[in-house]
Design a protein around this motif. Sequence first.
Motif, PDB file in Angstrom:
ATOM      1  N   SER A  23       0.881  -1.171   0.000  1.00  0.00           N
ATOM      2  CA  SER A  23       0.000   0.000   0.000  1.00  0.00           C
ATOM      3  C   SER A  23       0.914   1.215   0.000  1.00  0.00           C
ATOM      4  O   SER A  23       1.394   1.644   1.056  1.00  0.00           O
ATOM      5  CB  SER A  23      -0.915  -0.001   1.226  1.00  0.00           C
ATOM      6  N   GLU A  25       0.449   4.441  -0.677  1.00  0.00           N
ATOM      7  CA  GLU A  25      -0.024   5.638   0.021  1.00  0.00           C
ATOM      8  C   GLU A  25       0.141   5.487   1.534  1.00  0.00           C
ATOM      9  O   GLU A  25       0.645   6.384   2.204  1.00  0.00           O
ATOM     10  CB  GLU A  25      -1.493   5.891  -0.332  1.00  0.00           C
ATOM     11  N   GLN A  26      -0.252   4.340   2.058  1.00  0.00           N
ATOM     12  CA  GLN A  26      -0.095   4.096   3.495  1.00  0.00           C
ATOM     13  C   GLN A  26       1.378   4.161   3.884  1.00  0.00           C
ATOM     14  O   GLN A  26       1.733   4.747   4.910  1.00  0.00           O
ATOM     15  CB  GLN A  26      -0.678   2.740   3.879  1.00  0.00           C
ATOM     16  N   ALA A  27       2.234   3.570   3.073  1.00  0.00           N
ATOM     17  CA  ALA A  27       3.666   3.568   3.370  1.00  0.00           C
ATOM     18  C   ALA A  27       4.213   4.999   3.389  1.00  0.00           C
ATOM     19  O   ALA A  27       4.934   5.378   4.313  1.00  0.00           O
ATOM     20  CB  ALA A  27       4.424   2.716   2.349  1.00  0.00           C
ATOM     21  N   PHE A  29       2.621   7.909   3.833  1.00  0.00           N
ATOM     22  CA  PHE A  29       2.067   8.703   4.932  1.00  0.00           C
ATOM     23  C   PHE A  29       2.516   8.209   6.302  1.00  0.00           C
ATOM     24  O   PHE A  29       2.513   8.976   7.262  1.00  0.00           O
ATOM     25  CB  PHE A  29       0.537   8.717   4.883  1.00  0.00           C
ATOM     26  N   SER A  30       2.894   6.943   6.409  1.00  0.00           N
ATOM     27  CA  SER A  30       3.212   6.363   7.719  1.00  0.00           C
ATOM     28  C   SER A  30       4.689   6.427   8.095  1.00  0.00           C
ATOM     29  O   SER A  30       5.037   6.132   9.231  1.00  0.00           O
ATOM     30  CB  SER A  30       2.747   4.904   7.763  1.00  0.00           C
ATOM     31  N   LYS A  35       5.006  11.591   8.011  1.00  0.00           N
ATOM     32  CA  LYS A  35       4.208  12.233   9.063  1.00  0.00           C
ATOM     33  C   LYS A  35       4.632  13.687   9.229  1.00  0.00           C
ATOM     34  O   LYS A  35       3.790  14.579   9.370  1.00  0.00           O
ATOM     35  CB  LYS A  35       4.370  11.478  10.388  1.00  0.00           C
ATOM     36  N   THR A 111       4.988  13.785  -1.529  1.00  0.00           N
ATOM     37  CA  THR A 111       4.765  12.405  -1.975  1.00  0.00           C
ATOM     38  C   THR A 111       5.899  11.945  -2.887  1.00  0.00           C
ATOM     39  O   THR A 111       6.426  10.836  -2.721  1.00  0.00           O
ATOM     40  CB  THR A 111       3.410  12.292  -2.711  1.00  0.00           C
ATOM     41  N   THR A 152       3.892  -3.737   3.334  1.00  0.00           N
ATOM     42  CA  THR A 152       3.828  -2.308   3.659  1.00  0.00           C
ATOM     43  C   THR A 152       4.568  -1.976   4.949  1.00  0.00           C
ATOM     44  O   THR A 152       5.387  -1.044   4.983  1.00  0.00           O
ATOM     45  CB  THR A 152       2.361  -1.842   3.741  1.00  0.00           C
ATOM     46  N   GLU A 153       4.308  -2.714   6.009  1.00  0.00           N
ATOM     47  CA  GLU A 153       4.954  -2.421   7.300  1.00  0.00           C
ATOM     48  C   GLU A 153       6.469  -2.591   7.224  1.00  0.00           C
ATOM     49  O   GLU A 153       7.212  -1.817   7.817  1.00  0.00           O
ATOM     50  CB  GLU A 153       4.370  -3.294   8.416  1.00  0.00           C
TER      51      GLU A 153
END
Length: 175
Positions: A23, A25-27, A29-30, A35, A111, A152-153
């Motif tokens: 993911s 986008e999740q990656a 933003f996280s 952040k 981004t 992703t994590e």
Amino acid sequence: AQAPAGVTATPAVIGPAKLAWLSLEQAIFSTDEGKREFGEVQKFVDRKNSELEALKKEVETLKSQLSLQGPKLTDEARADLEEQIEAKDTGLQRFQQDTQKEIDSRRVRATNLIGRKMLPIIEKIAKEKGLSSVLYINPQRDAFIDPSIIITEEVIKGYNQANPGSAAKAPAAAP
């Protein structure tokens, strides 16, 4: 025996591909840097929203003034007030358009910055895991993905380890 002219030999058999999903986008933003970067964008949005509210209040004050005092004003004074309202309305619209462009630009820059720095991390994890391909999760296309093949994590963790100073950097001073 030789193959007849024009016929090629059978290509090598390609084994099964090993895939993983991300993911993106999740990656982005996280990550710690994500952040921070998007926190700065949000601060900009909040500042601009305050400015927008002040401009709207000015327009409303002038419209209220016209509504209450309009019949008592001379034609020249009423026309002047109407021109002020029109100019403020135009300025308000331009402010909104310019601000939205700036917000979009800041989001895209953040981004892209993080995305470019994330690619080597994705490649490193893919090589370590022997992956043939890493695909981006698309909720509009993907009905189900086994969570065990979502990396992703791992990408977020790898990014934060590879870019430890990115989250701690102070924002550049405004010109």
